[in-house]
Design a protein around this motif. Structure first.
Motif, PDB file in Angstrom:
ATOM      1  N   SER A 107       0.976  -1.125   0.023  1.00  0.00           N
ATOM      2  CA  SER A 107       0.022   0.118  -0.106  1.00  0.00           C
ATOM      3  C   SER A 107       0.828   1.172  -0.114  1.00  0.00           C
ATOM      4  O   SER A 107       1.919   1.120   0.576  1.00  0.00           O
ATOM      5  CB  SER A 107      -0.762  -0.145   1.352  1.00  0.00           C
ATOM      6  OG  SER A 107      -1.714  -0.941   1.286  1.00  0.00           O
ATOM      7  N   VAL A 108       0.419   2.412  -0.395  1.00  0.00           N
ATOM      8  CA  VAL A 108       1.181   3.684  -0.785  1.00  0.00           C
ATOM      9  C   VAL A 108       0.260   4.746   0.210  1.00  0.00           C
ATOM     10  O   VAL A 108      -0.935   4.862  -0.095  1.00  0.00           O
ATOM     11  CB  VAL A 108       1.368   3.961  -2.132  1.00  0.00           C
ATOM     12  CG1 VAL A 108       2.117   5.094  -2.201  1.00  0.00           C
ATOM     13  CG2 VAL A 108       1.815   2.736  -3.087  1.00  0.00           C
ATOM     14  N   TYR A 109       0.767   5.185   1.203  1.00  0.00           N
ATOM     15  CA  TYR A 109       0.256   5.948   2.138  1.00  0.00           C
ATOM     16  C   TYR A 109       0.589   7.667   1.648  1.00  0.00           C
ATOM     17  O   TYR A 109       1.909   8.048   2.107  1.00  0.00           O
ATOM     18  CB  TYR A 109       0.490   5.668   3.624  1.00  0.00           C
ATOM     19  CG  TYR A 109      -0.181   4.485   4.143  1.00  0.00           C
ATOM     20  CD1 TYR A 109      -1.206   4.368   4.683  1.00  0.00           C
ATOM     21  CD2 TYR A 109       0.646   3.166   3.788  1.00  0.00           C
ATOM     22  CE1 TYR A 109      -1.862   3.101   5.131  1.00  0.00           C
ATOM     23  CE2 TYR A 109       0.211   2.000   4.130  1.00  0.00           C
ATOM     24  CZ  TYR A 109      -1.128   2.003   4.645  1.00  0.00           C
ATOM     25  OH  TYR A 109      -1.741   0.963   5.277  1.00  0.00           O
ATOM     26  N   PHE A 110      -0.315   8.094   0.997  1.00  0.00           N
ATOM     27  CA  PHE A 110       0.012   9.406   0.756  1.00  0.00           C
ATOM     28  C   PHE A 110      -0.635  10.226   1.789  1.00  0.00           C
ATOM     29  O   PHE A 110      -1.383   9.866   2.518  1.00  0.00           O
ATOM     30  CB  PHE A 110      -0.941  10.013  -0.561  1.00  0.00           C
ATOM     31  CG  PHE A 110       0.096   9.425  -1.816  1.00  0.00           C
ATOM     32  CD1 PHE A 110       1.095   9.998  -2.306  1.00  0.00           C
ATOM     33  CD2 PHE A 110      -0.523   8.238  -2.626  1.00  0.00           C
ATOM     34  CE1 PHE A 110       1.668   9.479  -3.530  1.00  0.00           C
ATOM     35  CE2 PHE A 110      -0.038   7.652  -3.616  1.00  0.00           C
ATOM     36  CZ  PHE A 110       1.208   8.297  -4.052  1.00  0.00           C
ATOM     37  N   PRO A 111      -0.322  11.763   1.780  1.00  0.00           N
ATOM     38  CA  PRO A 111      -0.630  12.447   3.054  1.00  0.00           C
ATOM     39  C   PRO A 111      -2.114  12.578   3.284  1.00  0.00           C
ATOM     40  O   PRO A 111      -2.680  12.861   4.240  1.00  0.00           O
ATOM     41  CB  PRO A 111      -0.347  13.991   2.628  1.00  0.00           C
ATOM     42  CG  PRO A 111       1.100  13.527   1.873  1.00  0.00           C
ATOM     43  CD  PRO A 111       0.665  12.534   1.080  1.00  0.00           C
ATOM     44  N   ARG A 112      -3.092  12.606   2.006  1.00  0.00           N
ATOM     45  CA  ARG A 112      -4.242  12.584   2.232  1.00  0.00           C
ATOM     46  C   ARG A 112      -5.127  11.339   1.923  1.00  0.00           C
ATOM     47  O   ARG A 112      -6.578  11.380   2.047  1.00  0.00           O
ATOM     48  CB  ARG A 112      -4.773  13.777   1.358  1.00  0.00           C
ATOM     49  CG  ARG A 112      -4.462  15.067   1.928  1.00  0.00           C
ATOM     50  CD  ARG A 112      -5.418  16.310   1.084  1.00  0.00           C
ATOM     51  NE  ARG A 112      -5.008  16.321  -0.376  1.00  0.00           N
ATOM     52  CZ  ARG A 112      -5.678  16.495  -1.363  1.00  0.00           C
ATOM     53  NH1 ARG A 112      -7.100  16.223  -0.902  1.00  0.00           N
ATOM     54  NH2 ARG A 112      -5.364  16.486  -2.508  1.00  0.00           N
ATOM     55  N   ASN A 113      -4.516  10.444   1.216  1.00  0.00           N
ATOM     56  CA  ASN A 113      -5.283   8.865   1.027  1.00  0.00           C
ATOM     57  C   ASN A 113      -4.396   7.918   0.788  1.00  0.00           C
ATOM     58  O   ASN A 113      -3.169   8.155   1.182  1.00  0.00           O
ATOM     59  CB  ASN A 113      -6.157   9.231  -0.364  1.00  0.00           C
ATOM     60  CG  ASN A 113      -5.337   9.542  -1.534  1.00  0.00           C
ATOM     61  OD1 ASN A 113      -4.134   9.116  -1.580  1.00  0.00           O
ATOM     62  ND2 ASN A 113      -6.240   9.897  -2.584  1.00  0.00           N
ATOM     63  N   VAL A 114      -4.760   6.831   0.377  1.00  0.00           N
ATOM     64  CA  VAL A 114      -4.231   5.744   0.512  1.00  0.00           C
ATOM     65  C   VAL A 114      -4.342   4.789  -0.873  1.00  0.00           C
ATOM     66  O   VAL A 114      -5.672   4.944  -1.315  1.00  0.00           O
ATOM     67  CB  VAL A 114      -4.274   4.721   1.587  1.00  0.00           C
ATOM     68  CG1 VAL A 114      -3.602   3.548   1.512  1.00  0.00           C
ATOM     69  CG2 VAL A 114      -4.092   5.349   2.833  1.00  0.00           C
TER      70      VAL A 114
END
Length: 773
Positions: free
Chosen positions: A330-337
């Motif tokens: 999974s890739v955890y961006f600042p506002r979503n995943v």
């Protein structure tokens, strides 16, 4: 010398049982074919291999042909001009992934350990960053690094690129935003599809680069002149090629998966539903991989770590499995995943949500009072989380003694206190092993209703964070031991100590500070830990810690266990996050294979396939880190672009030949002070001492120095924050003598602001350390 045996009976294949379980007409395994070629010590044609293995049946010969084609495709062997197969990953031929550099040269990161191989700009004309290739080692380059020639490209990584479209002299081309892709993509006339000069676009590569020409493609999407607020994550996904859309085949498979756990699936499992297992996570967590429980025992503690049983739902060979493998994590961006698994599984059926039945894989350990894992067992179970708890709540109960929280969770307080006792025991063992603890400050980005940054705040780690971290580390260590005991092919999480060059640079730096790292030519983690403890009261301790941290290598996935240097563990594997990491899912399948009566010899995944998978998952992890850093950089630039002209105190976080990177207090944003913005002097860069020194003034700028700067320019599209140096700060946080010229003057439209934070503050934004290792 005895004559080498020419014939090898195919029945002697040590992986024959595995092949028979997979195919009706099994052929020799890849591992056995490579062993035979190595045993013959010469290239072998397909006919020679067939005679050597005494294969005569037409089906067997056809199977051999197909297997050799697959091995050639995967870079395990290559064919010479006479049709003979030659092994890759020997002393001369190495396969791996190409790492591009914006200066035009590249490196091959080998699948099988070892140092990276330099690839000349000439050979890099045939490949792009991320491609997989075979390189022949030819010697060393001018800097003494191993160098090689490109032999074959075995996999292309870039189907699309994001960049700016330009036209010059009637020729269209796209300049990639990813600086590691140094070749422009040529866009033939009529293929620009309404893109205007200077616009940000997505280009599809139709023809990959060759020695004689650049890549050729077409514009398939126009993103506009600038990266708009709210699109930074989409842009980062496009630049780094992160899969976002779910294939139709995956969605069809999801339709057949129930929303609740069927009663039939709970049968044959240990029933832990009455055990007060709890999940402990951050407030923004949505998928819950792990739940924990502890109880006292005469010799220490029983620690139960229950992990979501993703392997029950994601089966090998399905579209869901193929897509999860492709994504890797999974890739955890600042506002979503961007999740590895669809939300129906990641946030639903697999997530250990409170008060619902869930399937799990359990690591059940006996931990001594001294923190050693005395024994462990693994089994499948059905559980019911008794509470979804937050780190701050648990810390309030255990550390602060918060009466309201203790009353609210009255029935769980004894269990939480047991967990705290386990943590204290595990912490003792950690300190005794000499695990390396670097002090860093994590940050979190807070957004307003419009999706823009409201503030960037430090995240304070407490005993609850550390408690879960230690429980997960213990389960991962127990898992690695289990894999080795069962002789299961699996991926380990390896972290090697510094190589000879890095160690030499570190020792030279330490010598300048009057320090010495113990252990001589082979320092152990305890030597690092001892040195870190010895400098805790020194004013330059953050500088020393930063240089020590940078001397260590990056952790990787590999089928051969080599231990984890930073954790001071002889064996380590990832087990605790199968919802968001595919390597953990593979480990679960291996454990399940043994629980079902299987053996390591008939596990359906072989060593060489695991080698390729380990490299792939190490790559997807790096890709995720780069993409999230890129998205954060765009967001932070948008956050401070109205602060041009303002002054801030900050900390030097990077020193290069072209300037200093400074992290601004309170903003947690990095900017560049170009060397031309320093004193009117010529500065020399010392890569060993990590400092710039002025020839005339003798002024020195070091890593972790405290300085005052002015924000001079912000460009979100280029992810650039340019700073002007105003001067160094003394131990009291006061500005020393200002620079020559206009240093210290206020920029147009700006205002002076007193910077906060003393010399002892070093802040770095990082992802959660729940399982940072």
């Amino acid at each position: 010398m005895a004559k080498r045996k020419q014939q090898r009976d195919a029945a002697a294949d040590p992986y024959r049982e595995r092949e028979q379980s997979k195919y009706d007409n099994p052929v020799p395994s890849r591992e056995f074919l490579m062993e035979v070629i190595a045993d013959q010590a010469r290239p072998l044609t397909r006919d020679q291999l067939a005679r050597t293995l005494e294969l005569e049946d037409p089906d067997a010969l056809e199977g051999l042909r197909r297997r050799l084609i697959a091995m050639e495709r995967d870079g395990q062997v290559i064919r010479n001009r006479r049709g003979g197969y030659v092994l890759v990953d020997n002393e001369e031929l190495l396969r791996g992934r190409v790492v591009g550099h914006q200066d035009g040269y590249g490196q091959l990161a080998p699948d099988v350990g070892g140092q990276r191989i330099y690839i000349s700009p000439r050979d890099m004309r045939m490949v792009l960053h991320g491609d997989r290739a075979v390189v022949r080692v030819t010697g060393v380059n001018h800097e003494g690094e191993p160098a090689g020639l490109l032999v074959e490209v075995i996999e292309r990584a870039n189907k699309t690129v994001v960049g700016r479209y330009f036209e010059e002299s009637g020729i269209g081309f796209v300049v990639p935003s990813n600086r590691r892709i140094h070749q422009d993509v040529i866009v033939p006339a009529g293929e620009q599809h309404n893109a205007s000069n200077g616009e940000l676009v997505v280009a599809q590569i139709n023809q990959q680069p060759t020695m004689r020409r650049q890549p050729i493609g077409e514009v398939i999407q126009v993103l506009g002149e600038h990266i708009q607020p709210g699109t930074e994550i989409e842009t980062a996904q496009l630049i780094y090629g992160i899969p976002v859309e779910w294939p139709d085949a995956v969605m069809k498979e999801l339709e057949r998966i129930p929303d609740q756990v069927p009663e039939a699936d709970k049968q044959g499992r240990k029933d832990l539903r009455k055990m007060p297992l709890v999940t402990i996570d951050g407030a923004d967590a949505r998928d819950f991989d792990d739940a924990v429980y502890a109880e006292p025992k005469p010799s220490g503690w029983r620690l139960v770590v229950a992990i979501a049983d993703v392997s029950h739902y994601v089966r090998p060979g399905t579209a869901l499995d193929r897509e999860a493998r492709r994504r890797g994590n999974s890739v955890y961006f600042p506002r979503n995943v961007v999740p590895m698994l669809p939300e129906k599984l990641s946030n639903g059926l697999c997530s250990l949500n409170p008060e619902v039945d869930r399937l799990c894989m359990v690591c059940d350990m006996l931990v001594t009072g001294g923190g050693e894992i005395r024994r462990s067992s693994f089994y499948r179970a059905v559980m019911r989380s008794h509470a979804r708890m937050l780190y701050d709540e648990v810390a309030g109960i255990l550390v602060d003694g918060d009466r309201d929280l203790r009353a609210r969770y009255e029935t769980l307080v004894p269990q939480l206190e047991n967990l705290h006792g386990v943590y204290q025991s595990l912490r003792k063992a950690r300190n005794r092993r000499g695990a390396i603890d670097f002090e860093t400050t994590e940050t979190q980005i807070l957004f307003d209703d419009d999706g823009l940054i409201r503030s960037i705040e430090p995240v304070e780690r407490n005993d609850a964070h550390r408690l879960i971290e230690e429980c997960m580390l213990a389960a991962n260590q127990a898992t690695a031991r289990y894999l080795q005991k069962q002789k299961l092919p699996a991926l380990f999480r390896n972290h090697e100590g510094p190589d000879e060059d890095r160690l030499d640079n570190l020792n030279r730096f330490l010598a300048e500070t009057g320090l010495r790292l113990g252990g001589g030519d082979d320092p152990q983690p305890g030597d690092f830990a001892k040195l870190l403890r010895s400098v805790q009261n020194r004013p330059d301790r953050h500088l020393i810690q930063t240089v020590m941290l940078r001397s260590l290598k990056q952790a990787v996935y590999h089928p051969v266990n080599s231990g984890h240097f930073g954790l001071a563990m002889n064996e380590y594997a990832h087990f605790t996050s199968p919802i968001r990491r595919y390597p953990d899912l593979l480990v679960h399948r291996g454990i399940g294979h043994v629980l079902d009566g299987g053996k390591g010899s008939n596990f359906p995944i072989g060593q060489d396939e695991l080698l390729s998978l380990g490299e792939h998952f190490s790559m997807t992890e790096r890709r995720a880190d780069e993409a999230t850093r890129d998205a954060e950089a765009i967001l932070k630039c948008q956050y401070i672009r109205d602060k041009v002209g303002e002054e801030y105190n900050g900390t030097v976080t990077g020193v290069t030949g072209f300037g200093l990177f400074v992290e601004l207090d309170d903003l947690y944003v990095d900017g560049l002070v170009h060397v031309t913005q320093l004193e009117n002097d010529f500065f020399r860069f010392d890569p060993i001492g990590h400092h710039l020194t002025g020839e005339r003034t003798g002024k020195v700028y070091r890593l972790t120095d405290r300085v005052r700067v002015r924000i001079a320019r912000v460009d979100p599209d280029e992810r650039k924050v340019d700073l002007a140096m105003l001067g160094s700060l003394d131990a009291n946080g006061e500005l020393e003598a200002p620079l020559d010229g206009d240093a210290g003057k206020q920029g147009k439209g700006g205002r002076k602001r007193p910077g906060k934070g003393g010399a002892d503050k070093q802040r770095k934004g990082r992802r959660s350390r729940k399982e940072k290792a």
